[in-house]
Design a protein around this motif. Sequence first.
Motif, PDB file in Angstrom:
ATOM      1  N   VAL A 281       0.838  -1.217   0.000  1.00 37.04           N
ATOM      2  CA  VAL A 281       0.000   0.000   0.000  1.00 37.04           C
ATOM      3  C   VAL A 281       0.862   1.252   0.000  1.00 37.04           C
ATOM      4  O   VAL A 281       0.560   2.250  -0.668  1.00 37.04           O
ATOM      5  CB  VAL A 281      -0.966  -0.030   1.200  1.00 37.04           C
ATOM      6  N   LEU A 282       1.966   1.253   0.766  1.00 35.48           N
ATOM      7  CA  LEU A 282       2.827   2.446   0.833  1.00 35.48           C
ATOM      8  C   LEU A 282       3.588   2.674  -0.472  1.00 35.48           C
ATOM      9  O   LEU A 282       3.818   3.818  -0.883  1.00 35.48           O
ATOM     10  CB  LEU A 282       3.798   2.298   2.004  1.00 35.48           C
ATOM     11  N   THR A 283       4.007   1.588  -1.110  1.00 36.89           N
ATOM     12  CA  THR A 283       4.822   1.745  -2.330  1.00 36.89           C
ATOM     13  C   THR A 283       3.977   2.128  -3.549  1.00 36.89           C
ATOM     14  O   THR A 283       4.409   2.900  -4.407  1.00 36.89           O
ATOM     15  CB  THR A 283       5.574   0.449  -2.637  1.00 36.89           C
ATOM     16  N   THR A 284       2.743   1.605  -3.681  1.00 35.39           N
ATOM     17  CA  THR A 284       1.913   1.893  -4.876  1.00 35.39           C
ATOM     18  C   THR A 284       1.343   3.315  -4.769  1.00 35.39           C
ATOM     19  O   THR A 284       0.979   3.760  -3.680  1.00 35.39           O
ATOM     20  CB  THR A 284       0.762   0.892  -4.996  1.00 35.39           C
ATOM     21  N   PRO A 285       1.235   4.054  -5.882  1.00 31.73           N
ATOM     22  CA  PRO A 285       0.639   5.417  -5.828  1.00 31.73           C
ATOM     23  C   PRO A 285      -0.863   5.346  -5.578  1.00 31.73           C
ATOM     24  O   PRO A 285      -1.514   4.343  -5.819  1.00 31.73           O
ATOM     25  CB  PRO A 285       0.915   5.984  -7.226  1.00 31.73           C
ATOM     26  N   SER A 286      -1.392   6.476  -5.072  1.00 29.59           N
ATOM     27  CA  SER A 286      -2.826   6.519  -4.759  1.00 29.59           C
ATOM     28  C   SER A 286      -3.630   6.520  -6.054  1.00 29.59           C
ATOM     29  O   SER A 286      -3.208   7.064  -7.063  1.00 29.59           O
ATOM     30  CB  SER A 286      -3.154   7.761  -3.930  1.00 29.59           C
ATOM     31  N   LEU A 287      -4.832   5.959  -5.984  1.00 28.03           N
ATOM     32  CA  LEU A 287      -5.687   5.867  -7.161  1.00 28.03           C
ATOM     33  C   LEU A 287      -6.516   7.145  -7.393  1.00 28.03           C
ATOM     34  O   LEU A 287      -7.109   7.322  -8.444  1.00 28.03           O
ATOM     35  CB  LEU A 287      -6.634   4.667  -7.031  1.00 28.03           C
ATOM     36  N   GLY A 288      -6.592   8.012  -6.353  1.00 22.94           N
ATOM     37  CA  GLY A 288      -7.449   9.209  -6.498  1.00 22.94           C
ATOM     38  C   GLY A 288      -6.881  10.236  -7.486  1.00 22.94           C
ATOM     39  O   GLY A 288      -7.565  10.729  -8.369  1.00 22.94           O
ATOM     40  N   THR A 289      -5.618  10.616  -7.362  1.00 25.72           N
ATOM     41  CA  THR A 289      -4.988  11.628  -8.232  1.00 25.72           C
ATOM     42  C   THR A 289      -3.835  10.988  -8.973  1.00 25.72           C
ATOM     43  O   THR A 289      -3.105  10.167  -8.429  1.00 25.72           O
ATOM     44  CB  THR A 289      -4.478  12.804  -7.392  1.00 25.72           C
ATOM     45  N   TYR A 290      -3.659  11.439 -10.236  1.00 27.62           N
ATOM     46  CA  TYR A 290      -2.581  10.914 -11.060  1.00 27.62           C
ATOM     47  C   TYR A 290      -1.439  11.927 -11.078  1.00 27.62           C
ATOM     48  O   TYR A 290      -1.654  13.113 -11.307  1.00 27.62           O
ATOM     49  CB  TYR A 290      -3.071  10.677 -12.488  1.00 27.62           C
ATOM     50  N   GLU A 291      -0.246  11.444 -10.774  1.00 20.87           N
ATOM     51  CA  GLU A 291       0.950  12.280 -10.830  1.00 20.87           C
ATOM     52  C   GLU A 291       1.796  11.808 -11.997  1.00 20.87           C
ATOM     53  O   GLU A 291       2.154  10.623 -12.071  1.00 20.87           O
ATOM     54  CB  GLU A 291       1.742  12.153  -9.522  1.00 20.87           C
ATOM     55  N   PRO A 292       2.059  12.728 -13.000  1.00 22.64           N
ATOM     56  CA  PRO A 292       2.899  12.301 -14.130  1.00 22.64           C
ATOM     57  C   PRO A 292       4.310  11.992 -13.664  1.00 22.64           C
ATOM     58  O   PRO A 292       4.739  12.400 -12.577  1.00 22.64           O
ATOM     59  CB  PRO A 292       2.863  13.520 -15.077  1.00 22.64           C
ATOM     60  N   PRO A 293       5.029  11.253 -14.478  1.00 25.23           N
ATOM     61  CA  PRO A 293       6.391  10.856 -14.047  1.00 25.23           C
ATOM     62  C   PRO A 293       7.335  12.049 -13.947  1.00 25.23           C
ATOM     63  O   PRO A 293       8.286  12.027 -13.166  1.00 25.23           O
ATOM     64  CB  PRO A 293       6.832   9.867 -15.139  1.00 25.23           C
ATOM     65  N   ASN A 294       7.084  13.157 -14.740  1.00 23.16           N
ATOM     66  CA  ASN A 294       7.984  14.329 -14.698  1.00 23.16           C
ATOM     67  C   ASN A 294       7.464  15.405 -13.763  1.00 23.16           C
ATOM     68  O   ASN A 294       7.767  16.594 -13.943  1.00 23.16           O
ATOM     69  CB  ASN A 294       8.118  14.917 -16.114  1.00 23.16           C
TER      70      ASN A 294
ATOM     71  N   LYS B 288     -26.869  20.992  -9.618  1.00 22.28           N
ATOM     72  CA  LYS B 288     -25.719  20.911 -10.517  1.00 22.28           C
ATOM     73  C   LYS B 288     -25.030  19.565 -10.347  1.00 22.28           C
ATOM     74  O   LYS B 288     -24.821  19.096  -9.215  1.00 22.28           O
ATOM     75  CB  LYS B 288     -24.729  22.028 -10.215  1.00 22.28           C
ATOM     76  N   PRO B 289     -24.647  18.912 -11.463  1.00 21.99           N
ATOM     77  CA  PRO B 289     -23.949  17.616 -11.323  1.00 21.99           C
ATOM     78  C   PRO B 289     -22.542  17.826 -10.780  1.00 21.99           C
ATOM     79  O   PRO B 289     -21.918  18.874 -10.980  1.00 21.99           O
ATOM     80  CB  PRO B 289     -23.929  17.079 -12.758  1.00 21.99           C
ATOM     81  N   GLU B 290     -22.058  16.814 -10.104  1.00 21.44           N
ATOM     82  CA  GLU B 290     -20.707  16.891  -9.543  1.00 21.44           C
ATOM     83  C   GLU B 290     -19.671  16.864 -10.668  1.00 21.44           C
ATOM     84  O   GLU B 290     -19.878  16.206 -11.686  1.00 21.44           O
ATOM     85  CB  GLU B 290     -20.487  15.700  -8.613  1.00 21.44           C
ATOM     86  N   PRO B 291     -18.564  17.628 -10.499  1.00 23.35           N
ATOM     87  CA  PRO B 291     -17.549  17.639 -11.573  1.00 23.35           C
ATOM     88  C   PRO B 291     -16.879  16.272 -11.703  1.00 23.35           C
ATOM     89  O   PRO B 291     -16.588  15.604 -10.725  1.00 23.35           O
ATOM     90  CB  PRO B 291     -16.562  18.705 -11.115  1.00 23.35           C
ATOM     91  N   LYS B 292     -16.661  15.907 -13.002  1.00 23.88           N
ATOM     92  CA  LYS B 292     -16.019  14.625 -13.267  1.00 23.88           C
ATOM     93  C   LYS B 292     -14.510  14.741 -13.066  1.00 23.88           C
ATOM     94  O   LYS B 292     -13.929  15.806 -13.277  1.00 23.88           O
ATOM     95  CB  LYS B 292     -16.312  14.192 -14.705  1.00 23.88           C
ATOM     96  N   PRO B 293     -13.853  13.659 -12.663  1.00 17.79           N
ATOM     97  CA  PRO B 293     -12.373  13.721 -12.495  1.00 17.79           C
ATOM     98  C   PRO B 293     -11.703  13.855 -13.860  1.00 17.79           C
ATOM     99  O   PRO B 293     -12.254  13.458 -14.887  1.00 17.79           O
ATOM    100  CB  PRO B 293     -12.046  12.373 -11.837  1.00 17.79           C
ATOM    101  N   PRO B 294     -10.500  14.479 -13.882  1.00 12.20           N
ATOM    102  CA  PRO B 294      -9.821  14.648 -15.181  1.00 12.20           C
ATOM    103  C   PRO B 294      -9.415  13.297 -15.778  1.00 12.20           C
ATOM    104  O   PRO B 294      -8.993  12.389 -15.091  1.00 12.20           O
ATOM    105  CB  PRO B 294      -8.590  15.489 -14.836  1.00 12.20           C
ATOM    106  N   VAL B 295      -9.596  13.213 -17.109  1.00  5.81           N
ATOM    107  CA  VAL B 295      -9.264  11.976 -17.825  1.00  5.81           C
ATOM    108  C   VAL B 295      -7.773  11.982 -18.136  1.00  5.81           C
ATOM    109  O   VAL B 295      -7.207  13.023 -18.511  1.00  5.81           O
ATOM    110  CB  VAL B 295     -10.104  11.875 -19.126  1.00  5.81           C
ATOM    111  N   TYR B 296      -7.128  10.863 -17.996  1.00  9.78           N
ATOM    112  CA  TYR B 296      -5.685  10.757 -18.249  1.00  9.78           C
ATOM    113  C   TYR B 296      -5.427  10.771 -19.749  1.00  9.78           C
ATOM    114  O   TYR B 296      -6.072  10.056 -20.510  1.00  9.78           O
ATOM    115  CB  TYR B 296      -5.133   9.458 -17.649  1.00  9.78           C
ATOM    116  N   GLU B 297      -4.535  11.646 -20.178  1.00 12.22           N
ATOM    117  CA  GLU B 297      -4.113  11.724 -21.571  1.00 12.22           C
ATOM    118  C   GLU B 297      -2.630  11.403 -21.644  1.00 12.22           C
ATOM    119  O   GLU B 297      -1.827  12.042 -20.955  1.00 12.22           O
ATOM    120  CB  GLU B 297      -4.373  13.121 -22.134  1.00 12.22           C
TER     121      GLU B 297
END
Length: 266
Positions: A16-29, A155-164
């Motif tokens: 759990v500590l080594t894998t990144p969190s699933l909520g937010t995506y952090e690019p490698p750079n 108002k609908p809840e904002p959707k999370p950003p899609v990974y590109e």
Amino acid sequence: MMSIAHLLALLLGVVVLTTPSLGTYEPPNYGKPPTPVYKPPEVKPPPIYKPPKKPEPNPPKPPVYEPPKKEKPEPKPPVYTPPKKEKPEPKPPVYEPPKKPPVYEPKPPKPPVYAPPKKEKPEPKPPVYEPPKKPPVYEPKPPKPPVYAPPKKEKPEPKPPVYEPPKKPPVYEPKPPKPPVYAPPKKEKPEPKPPVYEPPKKPPVYEPKPPKPPVYAPPKKEKPEPKPPVYEPPKKPPVYEPPKKPPVYKPPYGHYPGHPPLGKPQ
């Protein structure tokens, strides 16, 4: 049994500590400076062949014709100007008899204008008794029915950003060099011809014109002197003529009052 459970718990915690969190995506750079964009080296095109220019010979200008200058004509003789007319002497004033003063005629007095007698104002009437008015009766209005208002949409809840995924840099493909353009050689201009000799022109011969004969001007007639005013005697006043008498009535022949008219004797 306890040792295996402890080992499994430790492994799960490490994973759990080594894998990144699933909520937010952090690019490698993330947190690093951006990678430099690839710029291909500039390729200079080969120089285009240009033939050497030949010097242009300056053609001589043809000689410009210049007309001979005109000589100034001789001054003309002065034109005859007749003498100016003298102003005639002023005539003496003509005698005018004095005018009679206007006779004053008094105007008759105007008759008095009729003015009708003024009407007397009537006496004011006593105020009429008016019974007191009844107070207005208050009638309560019926309440209005409630207006239907549709429920507001949430108002609908904002959707999370899609990974590109990151885009690939464009690949540089150098263009082939253009072939040299053919330029035909320029034609040489012919050498200028020498100017043709022209003999000098003879100046125009001046022929004096004969003088014009003087124009005949008949002598002007002198105006006769003004005659003195002729004396006119004063006019006589008009003679008073009495008014003519009216014609006397003459009855017809053989007629008298109360008798019928008679015919004329034959």
